[in-house]
Design a protein around this motif. Structure first.
Motif, PDB file in Angstrom:
ATOM      1  N   MET A   1     -14.815  -3.028  -3.710  1.00  0.00           N
ATOM      2  CA  MET A   1     -15.518  -3.413  -2.492  1.00  0.00           C
ATOM      3  C   MET A   1     -16.731  -2.511  -2.313  1.00  0.00           C
ATOM      4  SD  MET A   1     -12.170  -3.720   0.034  1.00  0.00           S
ATOM      5  CE  MET A   1     -13.027  -4.634   1.331  1.00  0.00           C
ATOM      6  N   THR A   2     -17.669  -2.933  -1.455  1.00  0.00           N
ATOM      7  CA  THR A   2     -18.739  -2.009  -1.092  1.00  0.00           C
ATOM      8  C   THR A   2     -18.129  -0.883  -0.274  1.00  0.00           C
ATOM      9  OG1 THR A   2     -19.292  -3.100   1.000  1.00  0.00           O
ATOM     10  CG2 THR A   2     -20.396  -3.918  -1.000  1.00  0.00           C
ATOM     11  N   ASN A   3     -18.789   0.257  -0.250  1.00  0.00           N
ATOM     12  CA  ASN A   3     -18.252   1.382   0.518  1.00  0.00           C
ATOM     13  C   ASN A   3     -18.149   1.064   2.003  1.00  0.00           C
ATOM     14  OD1 ASN A   3     -17.737   3.129  -1.610  1.00  0.00           O
ATOM     15  ND2 ASN A   3     -19.785   4.022  -1.560  1.00  0.00           N
TER      16      ASN A   3
ATOM     17  N   ILE B   1       0.853  -1.183   0.000  1.00  0.00           N
ATOM     18  CA  ILE B   1       0.000   0.000   0.000  1.00  0.00           C
ATOM     19  C   ILE B   1       0.890   1.234   0.000  1.00  0.00           C
ATOM     20  CG2 ILE B   1      -1.759   1.309   1.241  1.00  0.00           C
ATOM     21  CD1 ILE B   1      -2.782  -1.321   0.107  1.00  0.00           C
ATOM     22  N   SER B   2       0.801   2.025  -1.057  1.00  0.00           N
ATOM     23  CA  SER B   2       1.671   3.202  -1.207  1.00  0.00           C
ATOM     24  C   SER B   2       0.965   4.505  -0.865  1.00  0.00           C
ATOM     25  CB  SER B   2       2.218   3.270  -2.635  1.00  0.00           C
ATOM     26  OG  SER B   2       1.153   3.282  -3.576  1.00  0.00           O
ATOM     27  N   ALA B   3      -0.364   4.495  -0.850  1.00  0.00           N
ATOM     28  CA  ALA B   3      -1.118   5.709  -0.533  1.00  0.00           C
ATOM     29  C   ALA B   3      -2.538   5.324  -0.168  1.00  0.00           C
ATOM     30  CB  ALA B   3      -1.122   6.688  -1.711  1.00  0.00           C
ATOM     31  N   LYS B   4      -3.196   6.195   0.581  1.00  0.00           N
ATOM     32  CA  LYS B   4      -4.597   6.001   0.962  1.00  0.00           C
ATOM     33  C   LYS B   4      -5.334   7.311   0.701  1.00  0.00           C
ATOM     34  CE  LYS B   4      -5.321   4.082   4.982  1.00  0.00           C
ATOM     35  NZ  LYS B   4      -5.231   3.823   6.455  1.00  0.00           N
ATOM     36  N   ARG B   5      -6.549   7.228   0.188  1.00  0.00           N
ATOM     37  CA  ARG B   5      -7.328   8.425  -0.093  1.00  0.00           C
ATOM     38  C   ARG B   5      -8.777   8.221   0.361  1.00  0.00           C
ATOM     39  NH1 ARG B   5      -2.913   9.837  -0.832  1.00  0.00           N
ATOM     40  NH2 ARG B   5      -1.953  10.851  -2.645  1.00  0.00           N
ATOM     41  N   GLU B   6      -9.332   9.241   1.002  1.00  0.00           N
ATOM     42  CA  GLU B   6     -10.746   9.256   1.344  1.00  0.00           C
ATOM     43  C   GLU B   6     -11.506   9.985   0.244  1.00  0.00           C
ATOM     44  OE1 GLU B   6     -11.607  10.687   5.227  1.00  0.00           O
ATOM     45  OE2 GLU B   6     -10.011   9.528   6.198  1.00  0.00           O
ATOM     46  N   TRP B   7     -12.602   9.418  -0.222  1.00  0.00           N
ATOM     47  CA  TRP B   7     -13.409   9.966  -1.317  1.00  0.00           C
ATOM     48  C   TRP B   7     -12.502  10.490  -2.445  1.00  0.00           C
ATOM     49  CZ3 TRP B   7     -18.166   8.405  -1.217  1.00  0.00           C
ATOM     50  CH2 TRP B   7     -18.799   8.172   0.010  1.00  0.00           C
TER      51      TRP B   7
ATOM     52  N   GLY C   1     -15.666   5.300  -5.286  1.00  0.00           N
ATOM     53  CA  GLY C   1     -16.308   5.098  -4.008  1.00  0.00           C
ATOM     54  C   GLY C   1     -15.690   5.883  -2.870  1.00  0.00           C
ATOM     55  N   ALA C   2     -15.871   5.365  -1.655  1.00  0.00           N
ATOM     56  CA  ALA C   2     -15.559   6.113  -0.443  1.00  0.00           C
ATOM     57  C   ALA C   2     -14.080   6.137  -0.085  1.00  0.00           C
ATOM     58  CB  ALA C   2     -16.353   5.542   0.730  1.00  0.00           C
ATOM     59  N   ARG C   3     -13.344   5.116  -0.466  1.00  0.00           N
ATOM     60  CA  ARG C   3     -11.925   5.027  -0.097  1.00  0.00           C
ATOM     61  C   ARG C   3     -11.155   4.327  -1.204  1.00  0.00           C
ATOM     62  NH1 ARG C   3     -14.237   7.606   3.176  1.00  0.00           N
ATOM     63  NH2 ARG C   3     -14.098   7.547   5.453  1.00  0.00           N
ATOM     64  N   ALA C   4      -9.851   4.612  -1.271  1.00  0.00           N
ATOM     65  CA  ALA C   4      -8.977   3.914  -2.217  1.00  0.00           C
ATOM     66  C   ALA C   4      -7.641   3.642  -1.554  1.00  0.00           C
ATOM     67  CB  ALA C   4      -8.771   4.740  -3.487  1.00  0.00           C
ATOM     68  N   LEU C   5      -7.138   2.441  -1.755  1.00  0.00           N
ATOM     69  CA  LEU C   5      -5.815   2.032  -1.294  1.00  0.00           C
ATOM     70  C   LEU C   5      -4.984   1.745  -2.540  1.00  0.00           C
ATOM     71  CD1 LEU C   5      -7.023  -0.514   1.424  1.00  0.00           C
ATOM     72  CD2 LEU C   5      -6.290   1.836   1.814  1.00  0.00           C
ATOM     73  N   TYR C   6      -3.925   2.508  -2.739  1.00  0.00           N
ATOM     74  CA  TYR C   6      -3.123   2.422  -3.964  1.00  0.00           C
ATOM     75  C   TYR C   6      -2.047   1.350  -3.810  1.00  0.00           C
ATOM     76  CZ  TYR C   6      -5.413   6.807  -5.115  1.00  0.00           C
ATOM     77  OH  TYR C   6      -6.361   7.764  -5.379  1.00  0.00           O
ATOM     78  N   LEU C   7      -1.856   0.571  -4.875  1.00  0.00           N
ATOM     79  CA  LEU C   7      -0.946  -0.564  -4.837  1.00  0.00           C
ATOM     80  C   LEU C   7       0.374  -0.215  -5.518  1.00  0.00           C
ATOM     81  CD1 LEU C   7      -3.464  -3.463  -5.601  1.00  0.00           C
ATOM     82  CD2 LEU C   7      -2.792  -2.477  -3.410  1.00  0.00           C
ATOM     83  N   GLY C   8       1.370   0.060  -4.718  1.00  0.00           N
ATOM     84  CA  GLY C   8       2.715   0.329  -5.207  1.00  0.00           C
ATOM     85  C   GLY C   8       2.767   1.454  -6.216  1.00  0.00           C
ATOM     86  N   ASP C   9       3.551   1.260  -7.278  1.00  0.00           N
ATOM     87  CA  ASP C   9       3.694   2.245  -8.349  1.00  0.00           C
ATOM     88  C   ASP C   9       2.834   1.893  -9.551  1.00  0.00           C
ATOM     89  OD1 ASP C   9       5.521   3.768  -6.936  1.00  0.00           O
ATOM     90  OD2 ASP C   9       7.238   2.635  -7.678  1.00  0.00           O
ATOM     91  N   THR C  10       1.797   1.119  -9.337  1.00  0.00           N
ATOM     92  CA  THR C  10       0.917   0.720 -10.424  1.00  0.00           C
ATOM     93  C   THR C  10      -0.320   1.607 -10.451  1.00  0.00           C
ATOM     94  OG1 THR C  10      -0.507  -0.823  -9.206  1.00  0.00           O
ATOM     95  CG2 THR C  10       1.644  -1.651  -9.916  1.00  0.00           C
ATOM     96  N   LEU C  11      -1.178   1.383 -11.437  1.00  0.00           N
ATOM     97  CA  LEU C  11      -2.476   2.045 -11.482  1.00  0.00           C
ATOM     98  C   LEU C  11      -3.555   1.205 -10.804  1.00  0.00           C
ATOM     99  CD1 LEU C  11      -2.568   3.533 -15.098  1.00  0.00           C
ATOM    100  CD2 LEU C  11      -2.036   4.684 -12.957  1.00  0.00           C
ATOM    101  N   TYR C  12      -3.165   0.080 -10.231  1.00  0.00           N
ATOM    102  CA  TYR C  12      -4.135  -0.779  -9.570  1.00  0.00           C
ATOM    103  C   TYR C  12      -4.413  -0.296  -8.155  1.00  0.00           C
ATOM    104  CZ  TYR C  12      -2.843  -3.893 -13.386  1.00  0.00           C
ATOM    105  OH  TYR C  12      -2.595  -4.424 -14.624  1.00  0.00           O
ATOM    106  N   ARG C  13      -5.598  -0.616  -7.666  1.00  0.00           N
ATOM    107  CA  ARG C  13      -5.962  -0.231  -6.309  1.00  0.00           C
ATOM    108  C   ARG C  13      -7.107  -1.081  -5.783  1.00  0.00           C
ATOM    109  NH1 ARG C  13      -6.576   5.536  -8.020  1.00  0.00           N
ATOM    110  NH2 ARG C  13      -5.127   4.634  -9.499  1.00  0.00           N
ATOM    111  N   ILE C  14      -7.282  -1.005  -4.492  1.00  0.00           N
ATOM    112  CA  ILE C  14      -8.462  -1.538  -3.820  1.00  0.00           C
ATOM    113  C   ILE C  14      -9.337  -0.329  -3.538  1.00  0.00           C
ATOM    114  CG2 ILE C  14      -9.327  -2.737  -1.777  1.00  0.00           C
ATOM    115  CD1 ILE C  14      -6.405  -3.890  -1.515  1.00  0.00           C
ATOM    116  N   HIS C  15     -10.588  -0.351  -3.986  1.00  0.00           N
ATOM    117  CA  HIS C  15     -11.400   0.856  -3.814  1.00  0.00           C
ATOM    118  C   HIS C  15     -12.861   0.511  -3.604  1.00  0.00           C
ATOM    119  CE1 HIS C  15     -13.120   0.644  -7.906  1.00  0.00           C
ATOM    120  NE2 HIS C  15     -11.901   0.338  -8.331  1.00  0.00           N
TER     121      HIS C  15
END
Length: 209
Positions: free
Chosen positions: A188-190, A120-126, A155-169
Motif C-alpha cells: 500500500m502507499t504509506n 493479524i498477529s503483529a503490527k510494526r511502525e517503520w 514502508g511506514a507500517r506493517a501488519l503481519y499475517l499469522g505465522d507466515t512471512l506474508y504481510r500488508i505493508h
C-alpha cells in the motif's frame, strides 16, 4: 563514498514478501521464489527499463497519495475484517451498516499469489527488514539488516499475517501500488497503510480471494 549496493537497496521494490517475520512467526509456510524473482527485486529498475537519472515524476507526485474511499459494500463478514480482492487489487476494511473503507493494493505476480484466511498477529511502525536465511544463501551480498525508515521497502507500517512471512505493508515505491509484482505480500502507499494501521487491531481476520 556510498556502498556500491546502497542505491540498489534504496530502490528495492516494496513488493517484498521475502522479508523475515518477527521471531515468533518463523514456523509458518515460506513463500516460493526463484533467481529471476530475486533479480527483479534487486534491479535498480524494472525489467526492460533504463536506469533513471532521478526519481520518476509520477513517483514524486504520488509519493504519499491516498487511494482510500468509503464505499457501500455488502458483506457477511464482521466489522473489522479485512478482505483483499486480488483481481480488483483492492483491500476492504469492513464497517457496520453495509460500508467499507477501500484501498488500492499491490498483489502477487502470476504464480506467486495466494488465497486464504489469516489473522493479524503483529503490527510494526517503520519496520526493520532482515532477509531470511534462504534468501541470503542465494544472495550473500544482501544486507543482514536494514533499519526502518522512508527508504526501507516495507514502508511506514506493517501488519503481519499469522505465522507466515506474508504481510500488508507500506512502500518506498508508491508507483508500484496497484500492480501485480510481489510474490505474496500486499503493498500500500504509506498514507494508506498508516490509515489502515490505525483502524485495525491484533487478531483481526484477513481473507484473501
Amino acid at each position: 563514498m556510498p556502498h556500491p549496493y546502497s542505491n540498489r537497496f534504496l530502490t528495492l521494490t516494496a513488493s517484498l514478501m521475502l522479508v523475515a517475520a518477527p521471531a515468533f512467526a518463523q514456523s509458518g509456510p515460506r513463500p516460493a521464489f526463484d533467481e529471476g524473482y530475486i533479480d527483479f527485486l534487486f534491479s535498480p529498475t524494472r525489467p526492460g527499463a533504463s536506469a533513471p537519472s532521478g526519481p520518476p515524476a509520477h513517483r514524486r507526485e504520488n509519493a504519499d497519495r491516498s487511494t482510500r474511499q468509503r464505499i457501500a459494500y455488502q458483506s457477511n463478514e464482521a466489522a473489522g475484517t479485512i478482505l483483499i480482492d486480488t483481481a480488483a487489487r483492492r483491500l476492504y476494511l469492513i464497517e457496520s451498516n453495509g460500508f467499507a473503507q477501500s484501498y488500492q493494493v499491490g498483489v502477487g505476480k502470476e504464480g506467486y499469489g495466494w488465497h486464504g484466511s489469516e489473522r493479524i498477529s503483529a503490527k510494526r511502525e517503520w519496520p526493520d527488514w532482515r532477509p531470511p536465511a534462504d534468501m541470503l544463501a542465494r544472495r550473500p551480498d544482501l544486507p543482514r539488516h536494514m533499519v526502518g525508515g522512508p527508504d526501507n521497502p516495507l514502508g511506514a507500517r506493517a501488519l503481519y499475517l499469522g505465522d507466515t512471512l506474508y504481510r500488508i505493508h507500506g512502500s518506498n515505491e508508491p508507483e508500484t501500488v496497484g500492480t501485480a509484482a510481489s510474490s505474496g505480500c500486499f503493498r500500500m502507499t504509506n498514507t494508506d497503510v498508516i490509515d489502515l494501521y490505525s483502524r485495525v487491531g491484533i487478531g483481526a481476520r484477513v481473507r484473501v480471494f
